[in-house]
Design a protein around this motif. Structure first.
Motif, PDB file in Angstrom:
ATOM      1  N   LYS A 402      22.342  32.655  -3.985  1.00 22.06           N
ATOM      2  CA  LYS A 402      22.050  34.003  -4.265  1.00 22.06           C
ATOM      3  C   LYS A 402      21.125  34.540  -2.966  1.00 22.06           C
ATOM      4  O   LYS A 402      21.452  35.637  -2.545  1.00 22.06           O
ATOM      5  CB  LYS A 402      21.409  34.039  -5.655  1.00 22.06           C
ATOM      6  CG  LYS A 402      20.980  35.450  -5.886  1.00 22.06           C
ATOM      7  CD  LYS A 402      20.436  35.764  -7.279  1.00 22.06           C
ATOM      8  CE  LYS A 402      19.925  37.080  -7.684  1.00 22.06           C
ATOM      9  NZ  LYS A 402      18.647  37.320  -7.340  1.00 22.06           N
ATOM     10  N   TYR A 405      23.001  35.218   0.324  1.00 21.43           N
ATOM     11  CA  TYR A 405      23.717  36.616   0.468  1.00 21.43           C
ATOM     12  C   TYR A 405      22.890  37.804   0.318  1.00 21.43           C
ATOM     13  O   TYR A 405      22.885  38.698   0.736  1.00 21.43           O
ATOM     14  CB  TYR A 405      24.890  36.470  -0.555  1.00 21.43           C
ATOM     15  CG  TYR A 405      25.939  35.879  -0.128  1.00 21.43           C
ATOM     16  CD1 TYR A 405      27.192  36.156   0.947  1.00 21.43           C
ATOM     17  CD2 TYR A 405      26.191  34.289  -0.417  1.00 21.43           C
ATOM     18  CE1 TYR A 405      28.119  35.475   1.185  1.00 21.43           C
ATOM     19  CE2 TYR A 405      27.235  33.533   0.067  1.00 21.43           C
ATOM     20  CZ  TYR A 405      28.259  34.046   1.081  1.00 21.43           C
ATOM     21  OH  TYR A 405      29.215  33.430   1.129  1.00 21.43           O
ATOM     22  N   PHE A 406      21.740  37.325  -0.623  1.00 14.40           N
ATOM     23  CA  PHE A 406      21.104  38.850  -1.017  1.00 14.40           C
ATOM     24  C   PHE A 406      19.625  38.700  -0.776  1.00 14.40           C
ATOM     25  O   PHE A 406      18.926  39.757  -1.238  1.00 14.40           O
ATOM     26  CB  PHE A 406      21.125  38.818  -2.726  1.00 14.40           C
ATOM     27  CG  PHE A 406      22.665  39.111  -3.261  1.00 14.40           C
ATOM     28  CD1 PHE A 406      23.296  40.369  -3.119  1.00 14.40           C
ATOM     29  CD2 PHE A 406      23.222  37.889  -3.583  1.00 14.40           C
ATOM     30  CE1 PHE A 406      24.680  40.280  -3.480  1.00 14.40           C
ATOM     31  CE2 PHE A 406      24.589  37.900  -4.056  1.00 14.40           C
ATOM     32  CZ  PHE A 406      25.177  39.085  -4.099  1.00 14.40           C
ATOM     33  N   LYS A 407      19.135  37.559   0.186  1.00 17.58           N
ATOM     34  CA  LYS A 407      17.634  37.669   0.403  1.00 17.58           C
ATOM     35  C   LYS A 407      17.144  37.497  -0.762  1.00 17.58           C
ATOM     36  O   LYS A 407      17.441  36.784  -1.724  1.00 17.58           O
ATOM     37  CB  LYS A 407      17.351  38.740   1.425  1.00 17.58           C
ATOM     38  CG  LYS A 407      18.209  38.905   2.566  1.00 17.58           C
ATOM     39  CD  LYS A 407      18.351  37.626   3.494  1.00 17.58           C
ATOM     40  CE  LYS A 407      19.474  37.935   4.566  1.00 17.58           C
ATOM     41  NZ  LYS A 407      19.594  36.572   5.229  1.00 17.58           N
ATOM     42  N   GLN A 409      16.608  39.923  -2.889  1.00 17.30           N
ATOM     43  CA  GLN A 409      16.987  41.182  -3.739  1.00 17.30           C
ATOM     44  C   GLN A 409      17.839  40.501  -4.913  1.00 17.30           C
ATOM     45  O   GLN A 409      18.482  39.576  -4.797  1.00 17.30           O
ATOM     46  CB  GLN A 409      17.610  42.107  -2.727  1.00 17.30           C
ATOM     47  CG  GLN A 409      16.726  42.700  -1.905  1.00 17.30           C
ATOM     48  CD  GLN A 409      17.510  43.710  -1.081  1.00 17.30           C
ATOM     49  OE1 GLN A 409      18.844  43.590  -1.072  1.00 17.30           O
ATOM     50  NE2 GLN A 409      16.823  44.719  -0.438  1.00 17.30           N
ATOM     51  N   LEU A 411      20.854  41.560  -7.504  1.00 15.89           N
ATOM     52  CA  LEU A 411      22.169  42.047  -7.096  1.00 15.89           C
ATOM     53  C   LEU A 411      22.292  43.605  -7.832  1.00 15.89           C
ATOM     54  O   LEU A 411      21.692  43.638  -9.062  1.00 15.89           O
ATOM     55  CB  LEU A 411      23.383  41.366  -7.859  1.00 15.89           C
ATOM     56  CG  LEU A 411      24.720  41.921  -7.676  1.00 15.89           C
ATOM     57  CD1 LEU A 411      25.285  42.228  -6.253  1.00 15.89           C
ATOM     58  CD2 LEU A 411      25.620  41.019  -8.525  1.00 15.89           C
ATOM     59  N   SER A 412      22.652  44.557  -7.021  1.00 18.50           N
ATOM     60  CA  SER A 412      22.729  45.927  -7.426  1.00 18.50           C
ATOM     61  C   SER A 412      23.797  46.729  -6.799  1.00 18.50           C
ATOM     62  O   SER A 412      24.267  46.090  -5.811  1.00 18.50           O
ATOM     63  CB  SER A 412      21.491  46.669  -7.112  1.00 18.50           C
ATOM     64  OG  SER A 412      21.067  46.747  -5.721  1.00 18.50           O
ATOM     65  N   ARG A 413      24.003  48.052  -7.264  1.00 18.61           N
ATOM     66  CA  ARG A 413      24.970  48.692  -6.482  1.00 18.61           C
ATOM     67  C   ARG A 413      24.659  48.805  -5.120  1.00 18.61           C
ATOM     68  O   ARG A 413      25.774  49.221  -4.164  1.00 18.61           O
ATOM     69  CB  ARG A 413      25.314  49.923  -7.185  1.00 18.61           C
ATOM     70  CG  ARG A 413      25.873  49.768  -8.509  1.00 18.61           C
ATOM     71  CD  ARG A 413      26.347  51.195  -9.197  1.00 18.61           C
ATOM     72  NE  ARG A 413      27.001  50.855 -10.471  1.00 18.61           N
ATOM     73  CZ  ARG A 413      28.342  50.939 -10.759  1.00 18.61           C
ATOM     74  NH1 ARG A 413      29.131  51.057  -9.533  1.00 18.61           N
ATOM     75  NH2 ARG A 413      28.807  50.680 -11.914  1.00 18.61           N
ATOM     76  N   GLU A 414      23.602  49.044  -4.648  1.00 19.07           N
ATOM     77  CA  GLU A 414      22.969  49.185  -3.127  1.00 19.07           C
ATOM     78  C   GLU A 414      23.411  48.057  -2.406  1.00 19.07           C
ATOM     79  O   GLU A 414      23.506  48.106  -1.219  1.00 19.07           O
ATOM     80  CB  GLU A 414      21.461  49.323  -3.283  1.00 19.07           C
ATOM     81  CG  GLU A 414      20.976  50.679  -3.631  1.00 19.07           C
ATOM     82  CD  GLU A 414      21.290  50.999  -5.214  1.00 19.07           C
ATOM     83  OE1 GLU A 414      21.109  49.803  -5.936  1.00 19.07           O
ATOM     84  OE2 GLU A 414      21.483  51.967  -5.671  1.00 19.07           O
ATOM     85  N   ASN A 415      23.516  46.648  -2.991  1.00 18.09           N
ATOM     86  CA  ASN A 415      23.907  45.766  -1.985  1.00 18.09           C
ATOM     87  C   ASN A 415      25.407  45.253  -2.526  1.00 18.09           C
ATOM     88  O   ASN A 415      25.523  43.864  -2.303  1.00 18.09           O
ATOM     89  CB  ASN A 415      22.860  44.700  -2.103  1.00 18.09           C
ATOM     90  CG  ASN A 415      22.472  44.012  -3.354  1.00 18.09           C
ATOM     91  OD1 ASN A 415      23.059  44.372  -4.349  1.00 18.09           O
ATOM     92  ND2 ASN A 415      21.411  43.484  -3.414  1.00 18.09           N
ATOM     93  N   GLN A 418      27.463  42.825  -0.327  1.00 14.95           N
ATOM     94  CA  GLN A 418      27.197  41.464  -0.108  1.00 14.95           C
ATOM     95  C   GLN A 418      27.806  40.513  -1.316  1.00 14.95           C
ATOM     96  O   GLN A 418      28.491  39.399  -1.035  1.00 14.95           O
ATOM     97  CB  GLN A 418      25.609  41.225  -0.444  1.00 14.95           C
ATOM     98  CG  GLN A 418      24.834  41.732   0.932  1.00 14.95           C
ATOM     99  CD  GLN A 418      25.396  41.185   2.138  1.00 14.95           C
ATOM    100  OE1 GLN A 418      25.872  41.754   2.783  1.00 14.95           O
ATOM    101  NE2 GLN A 418      25.050  40.072   2.380  1.00 14.95           N
ATOM    102  N   LYS A 421      31.282  40.119  -0.016  1.00 14.78           N
ATOM    103  CA  LYS A 421      31.570  38.997   0.854  1.00 14.78           C
ATOM    104  C   LYS A 421      31.402  37.731   0.499  1.00 14.78           C
ATOM    105  O   LYS A 421      32.293  36.930   0.786  1.00 14.78           O
ATOM    106  CB  LYS A 421      30.196  39.202   2.067  1.00 14.78           C
ATOM    107  CG  LYS A 421      30.306  40.469   2.934  1.00 14.78           C
ATOM    108  CD  LYS A 421      29.199  40.518   3.813  1.00 14.78           C
ATOM    109  CE  LYS A 421      29.221  41.678   4.920  1.00 14.78           C
ATOM    110  NZ  LYS A 421      28.241  41.840   5.627  1.00 14.78           N
TER     111      LYS A 421
END
Length: 598
Positions: A402, A405-407, A409, A411-415, A418, A421
């Motif tokens: 996690k 891929y998401f640093k 953050q 998970l949300s609709r903004e990313n 990712q 990917k």
């Protein structure tokens, strides 16, 4: 033998192959002419029609290649159809597809009696005319091995025919009907794959009557159809009937490319039907006699806890298996890596590629509840990794994935891209494994890799998956640069870039079928770029550079741009599996009914 007639009387006798399923017409236009061909099983009628370039072509649809797999033949290996039930079989329209989920409507369609194939040819030979035989391309449709069909509404090969190849599409059993595995009851598994192989045998026996060359057959497929093609490439028995292969966004190394605990699933399905069998033979009797639709509807409830943890477009419990050594007509009985490590054991040229965002397809489930990935990041862990997903160690690995891929953050609709990917990399890792094994051990036959990233009017995979508004090339987006589909409206202006790319795609695919090289340097079929095959590397080399043909607005050779992401996954597989090619794939085996758990 071929007979031609420009007009035929109405009231053609329908095929009576033991099925009560109705045929359906896929084209409302009046046929130019009807034609007849004799094959080993008898006479059939087809249609002469017109290609986009104005040339003639001929099609024969709904040809039965096996006995209906019903009654005592349910779940069993297919049985060849020796003779048509009528003197002249009407093959002017398609018949039933195999029972499965429609990839567009998501409804259950078809019937158990769906083992039919379709033949499309740009020419038909006249008796003793000495004409040159055409290369043959046999297509296996996708649909997660639980849905889909081969009808011309979805897979019309008219542009391939313009390149001078003959095309065959086929139906095969899906879901529980095609992949139930219960060895102690005589059900070894992979019946759907064996359907495909029997269709290949039919092609070998009969395709010369349609102008095809039985000694030059290319097997190709996309998505789960690509998984099937990959398995046939590893099967010595299957390779008797084809000579090269194209694998589009599919691999036996995908986590949904094999079945977990098949015997337990069969037993659970019998219990879901209200029975309490004490032996596998009793399990088989319950499943053999249950209503087909009921079985199909209940099958998704047999998935294991680990499979439920992995979000997919739809649950797929019944999949291919590595069969037992004693299986009389096995597809494969060894682990795919063992087969790939056999020096030059595959022995045929292959095209193997992927799409830029193959993982976009599985967003359909993910977007419904994105927060579940924040609460259960173990869903990111591939099932092919040797780790118990319900342990603190798995939670630690999941958080590592996690973070990559998401640093920091959630998970949300903004990313969301990712997540696309991440899902894509599960596809891509399976192909990278195949490329590495091929580069090390398959030195005589060529493998051509590609990466499809063009985003144009014919990217219909996103339309099927309800993500047409997203940028980039999604799963199966390349398919409709090769096939037409009346349902998906795949006709575009000749001035459009999508039309130009389609011309290049069908040329490359047809060139490979003709010459085992998608970009031959001379002749009328040449293209303004060169597709280089994968280079071999020493067995002890772990630094593999995957150079692929980038199919974008500019087509050129390039190193796959996802290299950094692949290196991340490679290290994870080295840690938990010992090596990236050591994929955890179970083998079908007999398991005591009194010593198992769901």
């Amino acid at each position: 033998m071929v007979m031609r007639s420009s007009s035929m009387k109405k009231g053609w006798q329908n095929a009576n192959t033991g099925s009560e399923s109705e045929s359906h017409v896929t084209c409302s236009c009046q046929p130019v002419a009807r034609v007849a061909v004799q094959v080993a099983q008898g006479y059939m009628y087809g249609v002469r029609d017109i290609l986009p370039n104005g040339e003639n072509y001929f099609y024969f649809k709904g040809i039965p290649y096996a006995k209906a797999p019903v009654g005592n033949l349910r779940f069993k290996s297919p049985v060849p159809l020796e003779k048509f039930a009528v003197s002249y079989l009407d093959c002017t329209t398609e018949r039933s597809n195999c029972m499965g989920m429609d990839v567009i409507s998501k409804d259950i369609t078809g019937s158990e009696d769906g083992l039919f194939l379709n033949v499309y040819s740009p020419v038909l030979p006249r008796k003793d005319d000495g004409s040159k035989k055409l290369p043959v391309m046999v297509f296996i449709h996708g649909g997660g091995l639980i849905g889909g069909h081969a009808d011309s509404t979805m897979y019309l090969p008219n542009y391939l025919l313009q390149e001078g190849v003959l095309v065959v599409t086929l139906n095969y059993r899906l879901g529980v009907f095609g992949f139930l595995c219960l060895p102690e009851a005589g059900i070894e598994g992979n019946a759907g794959l064996k359907d495909q192989r029997l269709a290949l045998q039919w092609v070998s026996q009969n395709i010369s009557q349609f102008g095809g060359d039985q000694n030059n057959v290319t097997l190709f497929g996309a998505s789960s159809g690509g998984i099937a093609v990959n398995l046939h490439c590893m099967s010595q028995e299957s390779k008797k009937y084809f000579h090269k292969a194209i694998i589009q966004s599919g691999s036996v190394y995908l986590e949904w490319g094999h079945q977990e605990k098949p015997e337990e699933k069969a037993r659970k399905l019998a219990r879901l039907l209200g029975s309490n069998p004490s032996t596998d033979e009793e399990v088989y009797q319950v499943l053999k006699n249950a209503p087909a639709r009921k079985i199909y509807e209940l099958q998704t409830k047999t998935v294991s806890d680990r499979e439920q943890l992995v979000e997919k477009l739809f649950q797929i419990p019944f999949l291919p298996v590595i069969e037992r050594e004693q299986s009389p007509d096995a597809i494969i009985t060894k682990h795919p890596t063992e087969i790939m490590r056999d020096p030059d054991g595959v022995g045929i040229p292959i095209i193997l590629g992927y799409n830029e965002y193959d993982g976009m397809m599985v967003l359909l489930d993910a977007v419904k509840n994105l927060n579940i990935y924040n609460l259960e990041p173990e869903r990111f862990i591939p099932r092919t990794l040797n780790i118990d997903c319900f342990t603190p160690e798995a939670r630690q690995l999941a958080l590592e994935i996690k973070k990559f891929y998401f640093k920091d953050q959630d998970l949300s609709r903004e990313n969301i891209m990712q997540l696309v990917k991440l899902f894509t990399d599960k596809y891509l890792l399976s192909l990278r494994i195949t490329w590495e094994l091929w580069a090390k051990y398959q030195t005589k036959a060529k493998m051509f890799g590609y990466r499809f990233s063009f985003d144009g009017l014919l990217n219909k995979g996103k339309a099927v998956s309800s993500f047409s508004g997203m940028k980039g090339a999604s799963h199966i987006d390349e398919v409709y640069y090769i096939f037409s589909s009346p349902i998906l409206r795949t006709e575009v202006p000749k001035t459009n870039k999508a039309y130009e790319l389609r011309s290049k795609m069908v040329r490359m695919w047809a060139n490979f079928a003709k010459f085992s090289d998608p970009t031959p340097e001379t002749g009328e079929t040449s293209l303004p770029f060169k597709w280089e095959p994968l280079k071999n590397i020493p067995v002890d080399c772990d630094d593999i550079k995957c150079y692929v043909l980038s199919i974008a607005e500019e087509i050129k050779m390039t190193e796959m741009p996802e290299r950094e992401r692949m290196d991340f996954w490679t290290e994870i597989f080295r840690k938990y599996n010992g090596h990236v090619t050591n994929i955890a794939i179970p083998t079908a085996k007999s398991v005591d009914m009194n010593n198992n758990s769901d």
